[in-house]
Design a protein around this motif. Structure first.
Motif, PDB file in Angstrom:
ATOM      1  N   SER A  13     -14.062 -20.198  36.818  1.00 30.65           N
ATOM      2  CA  SER A  13     -13.299 -20.248  38.064  1.00 30.65           C
ATOM      3  C   SER A  13     -13.724 -21.430  38.918  1.00 30.65           C
ATOM      4  O   SER A  13     -12.903 -22.060  39.582  1.00 30.65           O
ATOM      5  N   LEU A  14     -15.043 -21.754  38.900  1.00 38.05           N
ATOM      6  CA  LEU A  14     -15.517 -22.896  39.662  1.00 38.05           C
ATOM      7  C   LEU A  14     -14.970 -24.196  39.107  1.00 38.05           C
ATOM      8  O   LEU A  14     -14.541 -25.075  39.848  1.00 38.05           O
ATOM      9  N   CYS A  15     -15.003 -24.331  37.779  1.00 40.02           N
ATOM     10  CA  CYS A  15     -14.502 -25.554  37.158  1.00 40.02           C
ATOM     11  C   CYS A  15     -13.020 -25.739  37.449  1.00 40.02           C
ATOM     12  O   CYS A  15     -12.537 -26.855  37.630  1.00 40.02           O
ATOM     13  N   GLU A  49     -23.447 -21.307  44.761  1.00 37.48           N
ATOM     14  CA  GLU A  49     -22.007 -21.216  44.566  1.00 37.48           C
ATOM     15  C   GLU A  49     -21.363 -22.597  44.549  1.00 37.48           C
ATOM     16  O   GLU A  49     -20.491 -22.870  43.717  1.00 37.48           O
ATOM     17  N   THR A  50     -21.782 -23.458  45.457  1.00 40.30           N
ATOM     18  CA  THR A  50     -21.208 -24.798  45.492  1.00 40.30           C
ATOM     19  C   THR A  50     -22.069 -25.752  46.298  1.00 40.30           C
ATOM     20  O   THR A  50     -22.710 -25.355  47.274  1.00 40.30           O
ATOM     21  N   VAL A  51     -22.080 -27.005  45.860  1.00 36.62           N
ATOM     22  CA  VAL A  51     -22.581 -28.121  46.652  1.00 36.62           C
ATOM     23  C   VAL A  51     -21.408 -29.078  46.833  1.00 36.62           C
ATOM     24  O   VAL A  51     -20.834 -29.562  45.852  1.00 36.62           O
ATOM     25  N   ILE A 184     -17.416 -16.128  49.298  1.00 37.15           N
ATOM     26  CA  ILE A 184     -16.537 -15.993  50.477  1.00 37.15           C
ATOM     27  C   ILE A 184     -15.530 -14.859  50.310  1.00 37.15           C
ATOM     28  O   ILE A 184     -14.347 -14.976  50.609  1.00 37.15           O
ATOM     29  N   GLY A 185     -16.048 -13.748  49.798  1.00 38.42           N
ATOM     30  CA  GLY A 185     -15.261 -12.522  49.683  1.00 38.42           C
ATOM     31  C   GLY A 185     -14.500 -12.356  48.384  1.00 38.42           C
ATOM     32  O   GLY A 185     -13.979 -11.269  48.102  1.00 38.42           O
ATOM     33  N   LYS A 186     -14.460 -13.392  47.558  1.00 37.39           N
ATOM     34  CA  LYS A 186     -13.643 -13.328  46.337  1.00 37.39           C
ATOM     35  C   LYS A 186     -14.236 -12.405  45.276  1.00 37.39           C
ATOM     36  O   LYS A 186     -13.520 -11.940  44.387  1.00 37.39           O
ATOM     37  N   TYR A 191     -22.801  -9.578  43.924  1.00 43.53           N
ATOM     38  CA  TYR A 191     -23.686 -10.719  43.739  1.00 43.53           C
ATOM     39  C   TYR A 191     -23.944 -10.952  42.249  1.00 43.53           C
ATOM     40  O   TYR A 191     -23.781 -10.042  41.423  1.00 43.53           O
ATOM     41  N   ILE A 192     -24.376 -12.156  41.923  1.00 45.15           N
ATOM     42  CA  ILE A 192     -24.846 -12.430  40.572  1.00 45.15           C
ATOM     43  C   ILE A 192     -26.039 -11.511  40.287  1.00 45.15           C
ATOM     44  O   ILE A 192     -26.927 -11.367  41.137  1.00 45.15           O
TER      45      ILE A 192
END
Length: 212
Positions: A13-15, A49-51, A184-186, A191-192
């Motif tokens: 999903s991140l990619c 989660e993100t940079v 962000i709620g998704k 949590y991981i």
């Protein structure tokens, strides 16, 4: 296996949502790319989660890095720089770095916007002749790496350094709690999963807040 499946799904999903502008010209840097490193104290497991980066041209780049961090040799205190490194390609030197991560030992989701001072960008393009322990040779090197160190309580430490040069501390910052929770709620509050070794350590010893 459950942890692996969840990680794979989130990575996909991140990619899929990674994005950024397509500048007409490449950054004019003395190297092909600079690096972002992710680090955390031993056993204080995090999932990034993100940079995201706003570079000095004013261009935003999303999801330049994420995932697991590398861990220091001890729980309390910090090493100086390093971490799990990833090259940041076709992005100019950072003006701001946006970081969102999960502190799995609490658990808590945090976010922060980190301003990068001008002196850091100047350090990143200043050549220095140095003896490199790895190659056992003298070379010209640059502080082309920025490390983001994350600790429970939302503490973030930032360093700038290079493969053969020492790391200089940029600053210590306090992140804020992400009110929407992980992703962000998704992920609907999920949590991981924390590694059993780290969970067992925290249950036995607790979290040494204030040591970072």
């Amino acid at each position: 296996m459950k942890r692996f499946i969840l990680l794979v799904g989130l990575l996909i999903s991140l990619c899929a949502c990674a994005s950024g502008p397509k500048p007409s010209t490449s950054p004019k840097l003395p190297y092909d790319s600079w690096y972002v490193g992710l680090a955390a104290p031993r056993h204080m497991e995090v999932w990034v989660e993100t940079v995201d980066v706003l570079d000095q041209r004013g261009l935003p780049f999303f999801h330049v890095f994420g995932g697991v961090a590398s861990y220091t040799g001890k729980v309390e205190g910090w090493h100086k720089g390093g971490g799990a490194m990833k090259p940041v390609n076709n992005v100019d030197l950072p003006e701001r770095i946006f970081l969102r991560w999960q502190s799995l030992v609490e658990p808590q989701a945090y976010k922060i916007r980190i301003p990068i001072p001008q002196w850091v960008r100047e350090e990143m393009v200043k050549p220095e002749r140095v003896f490199c322990p790895g190659s056992q040779k003298w070379k010209v090197d640059y502080r082309d790496s920025i490390t983001l160190g994350m600790a429970p309580g939302g503490i973030v430490k930032v360093w700038v350094g290079g493969a053969c040069l020492d790391y200089k501390e940029v600053g210590r910052f306090q992140a804020e709690i992400e009110p929407l929770g992980p992703y962000i709620g998704k992920s609907k509050g999920q949590y991981i999963p924390i590694e059993p070794e780290n969970k067992a350590y925290v249950e036995q010893h607790g979290i040494p807040y204030g040591s970072w």
